[in-house]
Design an enzyme around this catalytic site. Sequence first.
Site, PDB file in Angstrom:
ATOM      1  N   LYS A  53       0.841  -1.202   0.000  1.00  0.00           N
ATOM      2  CA  LYS A  53       0.000   0.000   0.000  1.00  0.00           C
ATOM      3  C   LYS A  53       0.879   1.257   0.000  1.00  0.00           C
ATOM      4  O   LYS A  53       0.634   2.207  -0.750  1.00  0.00           O
ATOM      5  CB  LYS A  53      -0.950  -0.019   1.208  1.00  0.00           C
ATOM      6  CG  LYS A  53      -2.046  -1.076   1.061  1.00  0.00           C
ATOM      7  CD  LYS A  53      -2.802  -1.367   2.356  1.00  0.00           C
ATOM      8  CE  LYS A  53      -3.697  -2.586   2.163  1.00  0.00           C
ATOM      9  NZ  LYS A  53      -4.399  -3.013   3.380  1.00  0.00           N
ATOM     10  N   GLN A  97      -4.532  -1.781   9.700  1.00  0.00           N
ATOM     11  CA  GLN A  97      -4.407  -3.098   9.077  1.00  0.00           C
ATOM     12  C   GLN A  97      -4.939  -4.188  10.018  1.00  0.00           C
ATOM     13  O   GLN A  97      -4.545  -4.263  11.173  1.00  0.00           O
ATOM     14  CB  GLN A  97      -2.927  -3.359   8.725  1.00  0.00           C
ATOM     15  CG  GLN A  97      -2.679  -4.636   7.959  1.00  0.00           C
ATOM     16  CD  GLN A  97      -3.285  -4.631   6.548  1.00  0.00           C
ATOM     17  OE1 GLN A  97      -3.265  -3.622   5.862  1.00  0.00           O
ATOM     18  NE2 GLN A  97      -3.845  -5.753   6.137  1.00  0.00           N
ATOM     19  N   ASP A 120     -10.936   2.333   4.132  1.00  0.00           N
ATOM     20  CA  ASP A 120     -11.150   0.879   4.001  1.00  0.00           C
ATOM     21  C   ASP A 120     -12.639   0.564   3.853  1.00  0.00           C
ATOM     22  O   ASP A 120     -13.015  -0.540   3.491  1.00  0.00           O
ATOM     23  CB  ASP A 120     -10.614   0.160   5.254  1.00  0.00           C
ATOM     24  CG  ASP A 120      -9.304  -0.569   4.972  1.00  0.00           C
ATOM     25  OD1 ASP A 120      -8.991  -0.800   3.784  1.00  0.00           O
ATOM     26  OD2 ASP A 120      -8.598  -0.906   5.945  1.00  0.00           O
TER      27      ASP A 120
END
Length: 294
Positions: A53, A97, A120
């Site tokens: 990312k 994450q 997200d």
Amino acid sequence: MNNIIDGKAVAAHIKAEIAANVQQLIRDGGKAPCLAAVLVGHDGASETYVAAKVRTCGEIGFRSKLIRFEDDVCEEELLECICGLNNDSDVDGFIVQLPLPQHISEAKIIEAIDYRKDVDGFHPINIGRMLAGLPCFLPATPAGALELIRYYNIETKGKHCVVIGRSRIVGKPLAMLMMQKAYPGDCTVSVCHSRSNNLREMCLQADIIIVALGKPYFLKADMVKQGAVVIDVGLTRLPSSATSTGYKLAGDVDFNQVAPLCSYISPVPGGVGPMTIVSLMKNTWQAAAKTIYP
Ligand code: NAP
């Protein structure tokens, strides 16, 4: 005759589009979008995903920040970090994450994220807005899978779509999106999971099968009808002595068996995987441009 969906090529195309937008923004005197990633611990897969990312941010001209904590970080400290990122006007969007260590409540952490920075798309407000058909940040993996369907102009209206898997971040949103009154969408959707009795029969009726259960090579040829579209979301690391990393990536579809039956099929690696990061970048671009939440 089947068409193998090239997620890498589609992802490269979209990344180039975003990069061009960033360059234009900077020429116009704007600031490059900034994505922050919070990583707890040293899980190998999480390290790899976060590194990818951060790397992609660099490739397309975004700024990025990586904030690391050890496994034993307490929930309060993580919540403080999230509060800081929520209030940091330099950060357009951020992710935490997953998975997090057992002693930390993922639900509490996700709910603490400002939904306007939740790139997200996991915050209940974004999920609720998706369900209501309102503008929102879509979860990256489902959005990436849909983008592939759109890019290849695969017909979805009136089709029977079977989604295998009902997780909060993959299966459920995918099922939801495939039934929405839009393109891609307008499908009749069936959702199968570990308690489904008639999974093979359901799959045999499907025009589109989206497989997201995390069981390597689960979908076999005797579960797929001729001409079906198969999208493989599965991603499992299997030990391998043939690679320098010591593992290989396996999807949920027995590709060699199933591919000859399909009109379209996405491989692993090189299918949905590259699209997930691109969807995150699209969300970050939208967060910076304030197109969803002005
Ligand atoms: P998850 O949370 O473990 O959910 C798995 C789902 O599959 C559950 O709904 C489970 O049913 C169902 N399932 C498990 N065994 C089954 C069986 N034998 N028959 C039918 N259904 C079964 O996993 P996830 O987070 O959704 O991820 C699914 C896969 O996608 C994993 O391989 C993951 O690595 C991959 N993934 C890939 C990306 C990407 O970027 N490409 C991103 C995210 C995830 P129950 O609900 O009944 O337990």
